[in-house]
Design a protein around this motif. Structure first.
Motif, PDB file in Angstrom:
ATOM      1  N   ILE A  15      38.750  37.853  41.722  1.00  0.00           N
ATOM      2  CA  ILE A  15      38.613  39.287  41.978  1.00  0.00           C
ATOM      3  C   ILE A  15      37.679  39.918  40.939  1.00  0.00           C
ATOM      4  CG2 ILE A  15      40.668  39.980  40.672  1.00  0.00           C
ATOM      5  CD1 ILE A  15      39.507  41.553  44.020  1.00  0.00           C
ATOM      6  N   ASP A  16      37.688  39.404  39.714  1.00  0.00           N
ATOM      7  CA  ASP A  16      36.762  39.905  38.691  1.00  0.00           C
ATOM      8  C   ASP A  16      35.317  39.607  39.074  1.00  0.00           C
ATOM      9  OD1 ASP A  16      38.824  40.895  37.048  1.00  0.00           O
ATOM     10  OD2 ASP A  16      39.063  38.942  36.077  1.00  0.00           O
ATOM     11  N   ASP A  17      35.079  38.419  39.639  1.00  0.00           N
ATOM     12  CA  ASP A  17      33.734  38.070  40.097  1.00  0.00           C
ATOM     13  C   ASP A  17      33.289  39.016  41.213  1.00  0.00           C
ATOM     14  OD1 ASP A  17      33.558  35.849  38.357  1.00  0.00           O
ATOM     15  OD2 ASP A  17      34.579  34.575  39.831  1.00  0.00           O
ATOM     16  N   LEU A  18      34.194  39.283  42.165  1.00  0.00           N
ATOM     17  CA  LEU A  18      33.845  40.197  43.250  1.00  0.00           C
ATOM     18  C   LEU A  18      33.570  41.593  42.708  1.00  0.00           C
ATOM     19  CD1 LEU A  18      33.407  40.658  46.279  1.00  0.00           C
ATOM     20  CD2 LEU A  18      35.867  41.127  46.476  1.00  0.00           C
ATOM     21  N   GLN A  19      34.357  42.031  41.747  1.00  0.00           N
ATOM     22  CA  GLN A  19      34.124  43.346  41.149  1.00  0.00           C
ATOM     23  C   GLN A  19      32.739  43.412  40.505  1.00  0.00           C
ATOM     24  OE1 GLN A  19      36.878  44.532  38.025  1.00  0.00           O
ATOM     25  NE2 GLN A  19      36.415  46.691  38.368  1.00  0.00           N
ATOM     26  N   LYS A  20      32.327  42.337  39.841  1.00  0.00           N
ATOM     27  CA  LYS A  20      31.022  42.306  39.170  1.00  0.00           C
ATOM     28  C   LYS A  20      29.865  42.373  40.161  1.00  0.00           C
ATOM     29  CE  LYS A  20      32.577  39.712  35.172  1.00  0.00           C
ATOM     30  NZ  LYS A  20      32.706  38.365  34.611  1.00  0.00           N
ATOM     31  N   VAL A  21      29.961  41.602  41.255  1.00  0.00           N
ATOM     32  CA  VAL A  21      28.840  41.558  42.204  1.00  0.00           C
ATOM     33  C   VAL A  21      28.926  42.641  43.266  1.00  0.00           C
ATOM     34  CG1 VAL A  21      28.409  39.108  41.826  1.00  0.00           C
ATOM     35  CG2 VAL A  21      29.892  39.798  43.715  1.00  0.00           C
ATOM     36  N   GLY A  22      30.114  43.175  43.506  1.00  0.00           N
ATOM     37  CA  GLY A  22      30.280  44.258  44.477  1.00  0.00           C
ATOM     38  C   GLY A  22      30.472  43.781  45.905  1.00  0.00           C
ATOM     39  N   GLN A  23      29.636  42.854  46.324  1.00  0.00           N
ATOM     40  CA  GLN A  23      29.715  42.317  47.692  1.00  0.00           C
ATOM     41  C   GLN A  23      29.279  40.856  47.662  1.00  0.00           C
ATOM     42  OE1 GLN A  23      28.502  44.848  50.990  1.00  0.00           O
ATOM     43  NE2 GLN A  23      27.275  43.164  51.799  1.00  0.00           N
TER      44      GLN A  23
END
Length: 150
Positions: A15-23
């Motif tokens: 989820i942290d990775d998704l937060q960083k990239v946004g999409q």
């Protein structure tokens, strides 16, 4: 609107990775039932419970949304990818994916053990078909998990 639970191993994509990239494109689904959910039922704007699996404490950790229509999973065409499928081609794709967008993290993770212990969630697909990487979630299940993660 539909509701879904999508599993990811946090050491591969969290989820942290998704937060960083946004999409992010949701690549690598190699189960026909999960593929069919994406291909036939997911729509832009559907809500997603982001679930960390294959880790010490499996849990729902955040919320995302479906951000694209289904399209061919390009990782199936790449011989260097661990998701390569020689029977899939751009002309005849076997596997699909959607893009998902970050919405938020939950205030606290909702663990698999707490989901299994909750009587309101005893019919949830996660409890009964736990190996499936993409699962439908009812609106009532969605609301219960969000309340538990608040």
């Amino acid at each position: 609107m539909n509701y879904w639970l999508m599993k990811s191993e946090p050491d591969e994509f969290s989820i942290d990775d998704l937060q960083k990239v946004g999409q992010e494109p949701w690549t690598g689904i190699r189960n026909y039932q999960a593929r069919n959910f994406m291909r036939d039922s997911m729509q832009i704007g559907d809500q997603v419970l982001f679930y960390h699996s294959s880790c010490k404490v499996p849990a729902v950790v955040g919320i995302a949304k479906v951000a694209s229509q289904p399209y061919a999973d390009f990782s199936a065409f790449d011989p260097e990818s661990k998701y390569f499928d020689p029977k899939s081609s751009p002309e005849n794709p076997r596997w699909q994916m959607v893009d998902i967008s970050f919405i938020s993290k939950l205030a606290k993770p909702v663990t698999l053990s707490s989901i299994k212990a909750c009587p309101e969630l005893n019919t949830m697909a996660l409890v009964n078909r736990s190996r499936l990487s993409i699962q439908p979630v009812t609106e009532q299940e969605w609301q219960q998990v969000l309340a538990m993660g608040a």
